[in-house]
Scaffold this motif. Structure first.
Motif, mmCIF file in Angstrom:
data_model
loop_
_atom_site.group_PDB
_atom_site.id
_atom_site.type_symbol
_atom_site.label_atom_id
_atom_site.label_comp_id
_atom_site.label_asym_id
_atom_site.label_seq_id
_atom_site.Cartn_x
_atom_site.Cartn_y
_atom_site.Cartn_z
ATOM 1 N N ALA A 1 0.934 -1.259 -0.044
ATOM 2 C CA ALA A 1 -0.035 -0.006 -0.068
ATOM 3 C C ALA A 1 0.699 1.088 0.065
ATOM 4 O O ALA A 1 0.727 2.281 -0.621
ATOM 5 C CB ALA A 1 -0.874 0.224 1.092
ATOM 6 N N VAL A 2 1.930 1.236 0.612
ATOM 7 C CA VAL A 2 2.879 2.538 0.677
ATOM 8 C C VAL A 2 3.439 2.476 -0.589
ATOM 9 O O VAL A 2 3.699 3.910 -1.161
ATOM 10 C CB VAL A 2 3.926 2.197 1.795
ATOM 11 N N ALA A 3 3.964 1.303 -1.149
ATOM 12 C CA ALA A 3 4.444 1.505 -2.495
ATOM 13 C C ALA A 3 3.666 2.215 -3.561
ATOM 14 O O ALA A 3 4.043 2.789 -4.393
ATOM 15 C CB ALA A 3 4.986 0.263 -2.939
ATOM 16 N N ALA A 4 2.114 1.491 -3.606
ATOM 17 C CA ALA A 4 1.118 2.101 -4.528
ATOM 18 C C ALA A 4 0.872 3.760 -4.246
ATOM 19 O O ALA A 4 0.634 4.357 -5.243
ATOM 20 C CB ALA A 4 0.101 1.124 -4.151
ATOM 21 N N ALA A 5 1.085 3.805 -2.840
ATOM 22 C CA ALA A 5 0.643 5.439 -2.747
ATOM 23 C C ALA A 5 2.012 6.487 -3.269
ATOM 24 O O ALA A 5 1.493 7.463 -3.776
ATOM 25 C CB ALA A 5 0.696 5.508 -1.283
ATOM 26 N N LEU A 6 3.021 5.843 -2.939
ATOM 27 C CA LEU A 6 4.121 6.523 -3.719
ATOM 28 C C LEU A 6 4.120 6.529 -5.080
ATOM 29 O O LEU A 6 4.343 7.726 -5.783
ATOM 30 C CB LEU A 6 5.486 5.784 -3.058
ATOM 31 N N TRP A 7 3.881 5.386 -5.591
ATOM 32 C CA TRP A 7 3.716 5.490 -7.361
ATOM 33 C C TRP A 7 2.590 6.297 -7.737
ATOM 34 O O TRP A 7 2.766 7.117 -8.696
ATOM 35 C CB TRP A 7 3.415 3.998 -7.750
ATOM 36 N N GLY A 8 1.325 6.170 -6.951
ATOM 37 C CA GLY A 8 0.350 6.939 -7.346
ATOM 38 C C GLY A 8 0.495 8.686 -7.346
ATOM 39 O O GLY A 8 0.315 9.321 -8.236
ATOM 40 N N SER A 9 1.444 8.894 -6.271
ATOM 41 C CA SER A 9 1.691 10.336 -6.277
ATOM 42 C C SER A 9 2.715 10.798 -7.174
ATOM 43 O O SER A 9 2.519 11.850 -7.877
ATOM 44 C CB SER A 9 2.297 10.700 -4.914
ATOM 45 N N TRP A 10 3.604 9.967 -7.737
ATOM 46 C CA TRP A 10 4.485 10.190 -8.746
ATOM 47 C C TRP A 10 3.888 10.138 -10.023
ATOM 48 O O TRP A 10 4.163 11.107 -10.922
ATOM 49 C CB TRP A 10 5.916 9.127 -8.679
ATOM 50 N N ALA A 11 2.985 9.263 -10.144
ATOM 51 C CA ALA A 11 2.277 9.326 -11.556
ATOM 52 C C ALA A 11 1.296 10.604 -11.816
ATOM 53 O O ALA A 11 1.006 11.071 -12.851
ATOM 54 C CB ALA A 11 1.523 8.235 -11.688
ATOM 55 N N ALA A 12 0.946 11.238 -10.806
ATOM 56 C CA ALA A 12 -0.043 12.348 -10.604
ATOM 57 C C ALA A 12 0.706 13.757 -10.787
ATOM 58 O O ALA A 12 0.027 14.420 -10.385
ATOM 59 C CB ALA A 12 -1.173 11.911 -9.592
ATOM 60 N N ARG A 13 2.020 13.615 -10.819
ATOM 61 C CA ARG A 13 2.773 14.740 -10.495
ATOM 62 C C ARG A 13 2.354 15.761 -11.567
ATOM 63 O O ARG A 13 1.684 15.439 -12.623
ATOM 64 C CB ARG A 13 4.164 14.576 -10.516
ATOM 65 N N ASN A 14 2.736 17.128 -11.412
ATOM 66 C CA ASN A 14 2.509 17.948 -12.327
ATOM 67 C C ASN A 14 3.311 18.141 -13.539
ATOM 68 O O ASN A 14 4.802 18.244 -13.288
ATOM 69 C CB ASN A 14 2.336 19.473 -11.747
ATOM 70 N N ARG A 15 3.246 17.785 -14.809
ATOM 71 C CA ARG A 15 4.295 17.707 -15.741
ATOM 72 C C ARG A 15 4.031 18.800 -16.743
ATOM 73 O O ARG A 15 4.187 18.656 -17.976
ATOM 74 C CB ARG A 15 3.813 16.411 -16.529
ATOM 75 N N LYS A 16 3.477 19.963 -16.510
ATOM 76 C CA LYS A 16 3.113 20.872 -17.528
ATOM 77 C C LYS A 16 4.575 21.796 -17.611
ATOM 78 O O LYS A 16 4.575 22.510 -18.545
ATOM 79 C CB LYS A 16 2.180 21.854 -16.738
ATOM 80 N N ALA A 17 5.695 21.303 -17.282
ATOM 81 C CA ALA A 17 6.955 22.267 -17.410
ATOM 82 C C ALA A 17 7.479 22.110 -18.865
ATOM 83 O O ALA A 17 7.891 22.974 -19.406
ATOM 84 C CB ALA A 17 8.080 21.863 -16.524
ATOM 85 N N GLY A 18 6.930 20.674 -19.529
ATOM 86 C CA GLY A 18 7.691 20.321 -20.687
ATOM 87 C C GLY A 18 6.767 20.554 -21.691
ATOM 88 O O GLY A 18 7.206 20.432 -22.925
#
Length: 57
Positions: A14-31
């Motif tokens: 669950a901790v690994a899934a939460a970390l992956w989920g927060s990484w996947a939903a990060r703000n990628r508008k810079a590029g």
């Protein structure tokens, strides 16, 4: 002790899934700005090029 190990496995997952989920939903508008500018240059270049396939006849 074995029960504690069986409890830690889903907790770690669950901790690994939460970390992956927060990484996947990060703000990628810079590029996006550079990517859209490159696409605009590509479209302009494609509009400028002349096709020589029909001019030889």
């Amino acid at each position: 002790m074995a029960a504690l190990a069986w409890l830690l496995i889903p907790v770690a997952a669950a901790v690994a899934a939460a970390l992956w989920g927060s990484w996947a939903a990060r703000n990628r508008k810079a590029g996006d700005v550079a990517e859209l500018a490159g696409y605009a240059r590509f479209r302009e270049a494609m509009e400028r090029t002349e096709s020589g396939s029909g001019s030889a006849s």
